[in-house]
Design an enzyme around this catalytic site. Structure first.
Site, PDB file in Angstrom:
ATOM      1  N   SER A   1       4.895 -25.111  -8.287  1.00  0.00           N
ATOM      2  CA  SER A   1       4.009 -24.223  -9.060  1.00  0.00           C
ATOM      3  C   SER A   1       4.815 -23.107  -9.698  1.00  0.00           C
ATOM      4  CB  SER A   1       2.915 -23.636  -8.150  1.00  0.00           C
ATOM      5  OG  SER A   1       3.487 -23.082  -6.982  1.00  0.00           O
TER       6      SER A   1
ATOM      7  N   GLU B   1      -5.306 -31.088  -1.781  1.00  0.00           N
ATOM      8  CA  GLU B   1      -5.599 -30.183  -2.901  1.00  0.00           C
ATOM      9  C   GLU B   1      -6.828 -30.670  -3.673  1.00  0.00           C
ATOM     10  OE1 GLU B   1      -2.258 -29.067  -5.342  1.00  0.00           O
ATOM     11  OE2 GLU B   1      -3.546 -28.056  -6.806  1.00  0.00           O
TER      12      GLU B   1
HETATM   13  O1  KIV Z   1       3.515 -26.207  -5.876  1.00  0.00           O
HETATM   14  C1  KIV Z   1       2.680 -25.665  -5.131  1.00  0.00           C
HETATM   15  O2  KIV Z   1       2.539 -24.444  -5.085  1.00  0.00           O
HETATM   16  C2  KIV Z   1       1.860 -26.536  -4.309  1.00  0.00           C
HETATM   17  C3  KIV Z   1       0.729 -25.907  -3.576  1.00  0.00           C
HETATM   18  C4  KIV Z   1      -0.393 -25.742  -4.517  1.00  0.00           C
HETATM   19  C5  KIV Z   1       0.339 -26.663  -2.379  1.00  0.00           C
HETATM   20  O3  KIV Z   1       2.070 -27.709  -4.271  1.00  0.00           O
END
Ligand code: KIV
Length: 281
Positions: A45, A182
């Site tokens: 993310s 998710e």
């Molecule tokens: O990349 C991320 O932050 C994630 C979380 C949303 C679990 O995969």
């Protein structure tokens, strides 16, 4: 001593819910660690909330290793999980081994996360057999948004819900120590949580998972381009920062900052000598 995957697993057996968060830099990692959060994910993310991409797909293994090192330097106790980016584990278990190896050796992480169910079970088995703990990730798997048709909730019909249940079992059997769920319906994550012995870590998956994970920038109100439905802003850091920056600009422009308090003094003797004797050019 950092939290171990065994301690994370035992939390489920003891019925102890826990909070997990992402972090991408030293300052945030320190705050999250000091809040007593036992698991920090260096999530891909970061591509969206730190690097400004509109998906996680452009994130590279070098990005993750670089940010993992910062998070490891900023924390002392939490288990650090590095997210394997798009196309760094899909080609073969060997490719996954190399990528995950870099996250542990160069990044200093203790575990990796990867997206997918049965399709990656062999890879999860290979990594765990090689001593690399793996956290799974099911439901809305952002690296597959083009296949899923966008950032959409998953598992809403019987066929897809059954598929997710099967995937969760496959990951557990392959040796995953926990699974992120998710954006799946709350009742489906309850069923998965009840049927697994390893912890489920929800995000947009309702209140029945063994743990919750959120993107730290959403939780602190730092990333304000949009707030996902599943997030709650426990602070409004972006607003606070905007106010502080406006005040800084005003103070500089009005000559209120810096003052003597923020300046380095010159002794009277030196000043007099310079004023009387000239010097320099
Ligand atoms: O990349 C991320 O932050 C994630 C979380 C949303 C679990 O995969």
């Amino acid at each position: 001593m950092r939290v171990t995957i065994d301690q994370i697993r035992k939390k489920k057996a003891r019925g102890e819910r826990f909070a997990a968060l992402t972090a991408y830099d030293v300052v945030t990692a320190r705050l999250v660690d000091e809040a007593g959060i036992p698991l920090i994910l260096v999530g891909d993310s970061l591509g969206m909330v730190v690097l400004g991409y509109d998906s996680t797909i452009p994130v590279t293994l070098d990005d993750i290793v670089h940010h993992t090192r910062a998070v490891v330097r900023g924390s002392r106790k939490a288990l650090i999980v590095a997210d394997l980016p798009f196309m760094t584990y899909h080609k073969s278990p060997e490719q996954a081994l190399e990528s995950a190896g870099r996250c542990l050796q160069e990044g200093g992480a203790q575990a990796v996360k990867l997206e997918g169910g049965r399709a990656v079970a062999e890879t999860v088995a290979r990594l765990t057999a090689s001593g690399i703990p793996v956290m799974g990730h099911l439901g809305l798997t952002p690296q597959s948004i083009h296949q899923l048709g966008g950032f959409k909730a998953q598992g809403k019909d019987v066929e897809r819900a059954r598929e997710l249940l099967g995937d969760a079992h496959a990951l557990e059997e392959a040796g995953a120590f926990a699974i992120v769920l998710e954006c799946v319906p709350a009742e489906l994550s309850r069923l998965i949580t009840e049927r697994l012995t390893i912890p489920t870590v929800g995000i947009g998956a309702g209140p029945f998972c063994d743990a919750e994970i959120q993107v730290v920038s959403d939780t602190l109100g730092w990333f304000s381009d949009f707030v996902p439905k599943h997030a709650k802003q426990f602070a409004k850091l972006a607003d606070a920062a905007a106010g502080a920056l406006a005040e800084y600009v005003n103070d500089v422009e009005a000559g209120r900052f810096p003052t003597e308090k923020e300046s380095v003094p010159l002794s009277e003797d030196v000043l007099r000598a310079l004023e009387e004797g000239g010097g320099g050019r």
